[in-house]
Design a protein around this motif. Structure first.
Motif, PDB file in Angstrom:
ATOM      1  N   ILE A   1     -62.957  -3.009 -14.010  1.00 54.34           N
ATOM      2  CA  ILE A   1     -61.632  -3.113 -14.636  1.00 54.34           C
ATOM      3  C   ILE A   1     -61.572  -4.466 -15.343  1.00 54.34           C
ATOM      4  N   LEU A   2     -61.506  -4.461 -16.652  1.00 50.99           N
ATOM      5  CA  LEU A   2     -61.473  -5.721 -17.403  1.00 50.99           C
ATOM      6  C   LEU A   2     -60.040  -6.245 -17.448  1.00 50.99           C
ATOM      7  N   ALA A   3     -59.841  -7.468 -16.953  1.00 52.52           N
ATOM      8  CA  ALA A   3     -58.509  -8.064 -16.876  1.00 52.52           C
ATOM      9  C   ALA A   3     -58.530  -9.461 -17.487  1.00 52.52           C
ATOM     10  N   PHE A   4     -57.472  -9.787 -18.233  1.00 54.34           N
ATOM     11  CA  PHE A   4     -57.434 -11.034 -18.992  1.00 54.34           C
ATOM     12  C   PHE A   4     -55.983 -11.503 -19.075  1.00 54.34           C
ATOM     13  N   ASP A   5     -55.751 -12.773 -18.769  1.00 50.42           N
ATOM     14  CA  ASP A   5     -54.419 -13.367 -18.901  1.00 50.42           C
ATOM     15  C   ASP A   5     -54.533 -14.752 -19.513  1.00 50.42           C
ATOM     16  N   LEU A   6     -53.610 -15.039 -20.411  1.00 53.87           N
ATOM     17  CA  LEU A   6     -53.512 -16.355 -21.035  1.00 53.87           C
ATOM     18  C   LEU A   6     -52.054 -16.779 -20.961  1.00 53.87           C
ATOM     19  N   VAL A   7     -51.802 -17.975 -20.434  1.00 54.64           N
ATOM     20  CA  VAL A   7     -50.427 -18.443 -20.243  1.00 54.64           C
ATOM     21  C   VAL A   7     -50.286 -19.824 -20.878  1.00 54.64           C
ATOM     22  N   ALA A   8     -49.208 -19.995 -21.649  1.00 53.15           N
ATOM     23  CA  ALA A   8     -48.909 -21.282 -22.274  1.00 53.15           C
ATOM     24  C   ALA A   8     -47.488 -21.691 -21.901  1.00 53.15           C
ATOM     25  N   ALA A   9     -47.293 -22.979 -21.678  1.00 58.17           N
ATOM     26  CA  ALA A   9     -45.964 -23.520 -21.384  1.00 58.17           C
ATOM     27  C   ALA A   9     -45.927 -24.955 -21.885  1.00 58.17           C
ATOM     28  N   GLY A  10     -44.829 -25.306 -22.508  1.00 60.75           N
ATOM     29  CA  GLY A  10     -44.700 -26.675 -23.006  1.00 60.75           C
ATOM     30  C   GLY A  10     -45.684 -27.012 -24.097  1.00 60.75           C
TER      31      GLY A  10
ATOM     32  N   ILE B   1     -57.679 -16.920 -17.844  1.00 60.29           N
ATOM     33  CA  ILE B   1     -58.487 -16.230 -16.839  1.00 60.29           C
ATOM     34  C   ILE B   1     -58.937 -14.879 -17.369  1.00 60.29           C
ATOM     35  N   ILE B   2     -60.195 -14.559 -17.147  1.00 62.65           N
ATOM     36  CA  ILE B   2     -60.728 -13.258 -17.542  1.00 62.65           C
ATOM     37  C   ILE B   2     -61.837 -12.878 -16.563  1.00 62.65           C
ATOM     38  N   ASP B   3     -61.872 -11.595 -16.239  1.00 63.60           N
ATOM     39  CA  ASP B   3     -62.904 -11.123 -15.317  1.00 63.60           C
ATOM     40  C   ASP B   3     -63.090  -9.623 -15.467  1.00 63.60           C
ATOM     41  N   ALA B   4     -64.305  -9.187 -15.218  1.00 58.83           N
ATOM     42  CA  ALA B   4     -64.594  -7.769 -15.043  1.00 58.83           C
ATOM     43  C   ALA B   4     -64.484  -7.501 -13.552  1.00 58.83           C
ATOM     44  N   CYS B   5     -63.314  -7.050 -13.133  1.00 59.23           N
ATOM     45  CA  CYS B   5     -63.042  -6.903 -11.705  1.00 59.23           C
ATOM     46  C   CYS B   5     -63.873  -5.755 -11.132  1.00 59.23           C
TER      47      CYS B   5
ATOM     48  N   SER C   1     -64.420 -11.041  -9.344  1.00 61.86           N
ATOM     49  CA  SER C   1     -65.853 -11.155  -9.078  1.00 61.86           C
ATOM     50  C   SER C   1     -66.254 -12.629  -8.975  1.00 61.86           C
ATOM     51  N   PRO C   2     -67.461 -12.919  -8.489  1.00 62.35           N
ATOM     52  CA  PRO C   2     -67.939 -14.315  -8.458  1.00 62.35           C
ATOM     53  C   PRO C   2     -68.078 -14.921  -9.854  1.00 62.35           C
ATOM     54  N   LEU C   3     -68.103 -14.087 -10.900  1.00 63.63           N
ATOM     55  CA  LEU C   3     -68.255 -14.586 -12.265  1.00 63.63           C
ATOM     56  C   LEU C   3     -66.922 -14.699 -12.999  1.00 63.63           C
ATOM     57  N   CYS C   4     -65.836 -14.595 -12.260  1.00 67.21           N
ATOM     58  CA  CYS C   4     -64.510 -14.753 -12.871  1.00 67.21           C
ATOM     59  C   CYS C   4     -64.391 -16.147 -13.492  1.00 67.21           C
ATOM     60  N   VAL C   5     -63.847 -16.217 -14.706  1.00 63.01           N
ATOM     61  CA  VAL C   5     -63.601 -17.489 -15.382  1.00 63.01           C
ATOM     62  C   VAL C   5     -62.106 -17.776 -15.303  1.00 63.01           C
ATOM     63  N   CYS C   6     -61.748 -18.833 -14.630  1.00 64.10           N
ATOM     64  CA  CYS C   6     -60.347 -19.228 -14.459  1.00 64.10           C
ATOM     65  C   CYS C   6     -60.252 -20.729 -14.725  1.00 64.10           C
ATOM     66  N   ILE C   7     -59.680 -21.117 -15.866  1.00 71.92           N
ATOM     67  CA  ILE C   7     -59.688 -22.517 -16.274  1.00 71.92           C
ATOM     68  C   ILE C   7     -58.323 -22.946 -16.799  1.00 71.92           C
ATOM     69  N   ARG C   8     -58.154 -24.259 -16.903  1.00 71.57           N
ATOM     70  CA  ARG C   8     -57.041 -24.870 -17.616  1.00 71.57           C
ATOM     71  C   ARG C   8     -57.666 -25.694 -18.739  1.00 71.57           C
ATOM     72  N   PRO C   9     -57.778 -25.114 -19.942  1.00 68.39           N
ATOM     73  CA  PRO C   9     -58.488 -25.814 -21.019  1.00 68.39           C
ATOM     74  C   PRO C   9     -57.701 -27.022 -21.527  1.00 68.39           C
ATOM     75  N   ASP C  10     -58.265 -28.212 -21.335  1.00 66.76           N
ATOM     76  CA  ASP C  10     -57.612 -29.440 -21.774  1.00 66.76           C
ATOM     77  C   ASP C  10     -58.092 -29.904 -23.144  1.00 66.76           C
ATOM     78  N   GLU C  11     -59.288 -29.498 -23.531  1.00 70.33           N
ATOM     79  CA  GLU C  11     -59.863 -29.931 -24.797  1.00 70.33           C
ATOM     80  C   GLU C  11     -60.006 -28.739 -25.746  1.00 70.33           C
ATOM     81  N   PRO C  12     -59.959 -28.992 -27.051  1.00 71.52           N
ATOM     82  CA  PRO C  12     -60.123 -27.888 -28.022  1.00 71.52           C
ATOM     83  C   PRO C  12     -61.433 -27.139 -27.834  1.00 71.52           C
ATOM     84  N   GLU C  13     -62.501 -27.856 -27.437  1.00 66.98           N
ATOM     85  CA  GLU C  13     -63.788 -27.191 -27.239  1.00 66.98           C
ATOM     86  C   GLU C  13     -63.729 -26.194 -26.088  1.00 66.98           C
TER      87      GLU C  13
END
Length: 443
Positions: free
Chosen positions: A115-124, A131-135, A177-189
């Motif tokens: 199950i492919l799941a993806f969320d992007l949240v912005a505030a301020g 976060i994105i993962d193939a659950c 999954s163990p390969l889930c990517v969950c980050i708070r991107p601080d830099e443009p890169e």
């Protein structure tokens, strides 16, 4: 407010990928499950759609401190396909700056794909969660090895090493999954790398889905696997519903009844007994004809001519792709192509009928099912040729190995004989000529 360009970019790339990769497999999700409930566009200032879906245009947003602030707008786009019972894209914008992109690709319950799941949240004005993962759809949260390898390669290619990881919440640890990517991107890169990875993983997931067939409950292992898939789909939805943050945002803007219905019926529904119907959406291409020829068709004959022309093009394309080795052309598509040829080409029909004259009529299908019969025969023939070629190659390899072994054995024998002869000659050279019995003595 204007939706952040990051969200706009991702929505357009994901939706474009759906249309490109799934092509005619892509269909709208049944309208009675979302559009008829007013869930295609939701406005907290007009929850009952009294403004006919145009409230955002006609009703100004309240100022801070006024009733109705902060205004919440939600837009949903929901599709289905042969493999996926629901392809859900949701974008939410709140007047105080909260923005959310939510995506879940739910496979049908009998397809063995995560199950492919993806969320992007912005505030301020900043991205606070990406976060994105193939659950996984396994009890132990494991992914197929080939799928995990693809995810890992994409992560290594797109994600910078400096990504600031966020802790996965407890409810998420039970489905990710163990390969889930969950980050708070601080830099443009970091943000740019995540965006590229999200799009690349989505496209890889869709392309992989084109190669799949549903599981058939043929034996105990397949029945156990289907039961495991159902259990994992249920687990995914229950754990997502345990995320109270989503519920709080909706309850603040609407009410508890709306929140429960919206989350359980659209966002995270588990309804194995109400699988979404799917149809081949290629007929939707008739809209192209409507745009080019806007006048109303005079009669049904013109409609059928256009329909047959589209079917002919599709049948020819399916057959060409199958013969070229395209693995996405499975039995249903090949059956359609051959049934169309049988129905529309008298020469082809005559040739088929002649080839079947010697067979027992009771074993032959009716004319309307001839396409599936011929498709199965063709697939067996092609797969049989592949198997025969593999067996021939294996036999040739064994013969070559035997020949090489025999040649090596012959050389070894020849070498041993030559060594023995050389040793005998060496003894003669050392001991001198042997005395013969009839020779007189030298004394």
């Amino acid at each position: 407010g204007i939706l952040d360009e990051v969200f706009s970019f991702l929505v357009s790339r994901i939706e474009g990928s759906l249309r490109e990769i799934l092509d005619t497999d892509l269909a709208l999700y049944p309208a009675d499950k979302w559009k008829s409930k007013g869930w295609d566009f939701i406005d907290s200032l007009d929850p009952k759609r009294e403004w006919g879906g145009f409230s955002y245009v006609d009703m100004p947003s309240p100022l801070k401190g006024m009733e109705g602030y902060p205004r919440l707008l939600i837009e949903n786009r929901v599709y289905s396909s042969r493999v996926f019972r629901k392809l859900h894209l949701e974008v939410a914008y709140r007047q105080d700056g909260l923005q959310v992109l939510h995506m879940v690709f739910y496979p049908r319950y009998d397809f063995d794909i995560p199950i492919l799941a993806f969320d992007l949240v912005a505030a301020g004005g900043a991205i606070s969660l990406a976060i994105i993962d193939a659950c996984p759809v396994t009890d132990r949260l494991t992914l197929p090895s080939h799928y995990a390898e693809t995810m890992l390669e994409l992560q290594q290619h797109f994600l910078p090493e400096s990504c600031h990881e966020r802790r996965i919440p407890e409810w998420g640890s039970k489905i990710f999954s163990p390969l889930c990517v969950c980050i708070r991107p601080d830099e443009p890169e970091e943000l740019g790398g995540f965006m590229k990875y999200a799009v690349a993983l989505t496209r890889a997931h869709l392309m992989y889905s084109n190669l799949l067939d549903p599981l058939e409950p043929m034996d105990k292992p397949s029945l156990r696997r289907i039961s495991e898939l159902l259990s994992c789909h249920q687990r995914f939805c229950e754990q997502q519903l345990a995320n109270t943050k989503t519920a709080r945002v909706l309850e603040t803007a609407f009410n508890g009844d709306f929140t429960e219905q919206y989350m359980k019926q659209l966002m995270f529904d588990y309804t194995p007994r109400e699988d979404v119907p799917w149809f081949d959406g290629s007929l939707a291409k008739l809209y192209d004809y409507f745009e080019e020829t806007p006048e109303v068709w005079a009669n049904a004959e013109e409609f059928m001519k256009t329909r047959l022309k589209l079917d002919e093009q599709k049948a020819s394309e399916y057959l060409r792709r199958f013969l070229s080795g395209d693995q996405s052309i499975k039995l249903p598509r090949l059956s359609f192509a051959l049934q169309h040829m049988y129905d529309s080409d008298p020469d082809f029909q005559c040739a088929v009928d002649r080839s079947l004259e010697d067979k027992d009529p009771a074993s032959l299908p009716v004319e309307d099912e001839m396409g599936e019969y011929l498709a199965q025969q063709l697939m067996d023939l092609v797969h049989g040729q592949h198997k025969e070629a593999a067996m021939s190659a294996n036999a040739a390899s064994q013969q070559a190995g035997s020949a090489a072994q025999q040649q090596s054995s012959n050389k070894a024998t020849e070498g041993a004989e030559q060594d023995a002869a050389a040793q005998q000659q060496e003894k003669q050279d050392i001991g001198g000529p042997q005395q013969q019995p009839d020779e007189p003595s030298s004394s």
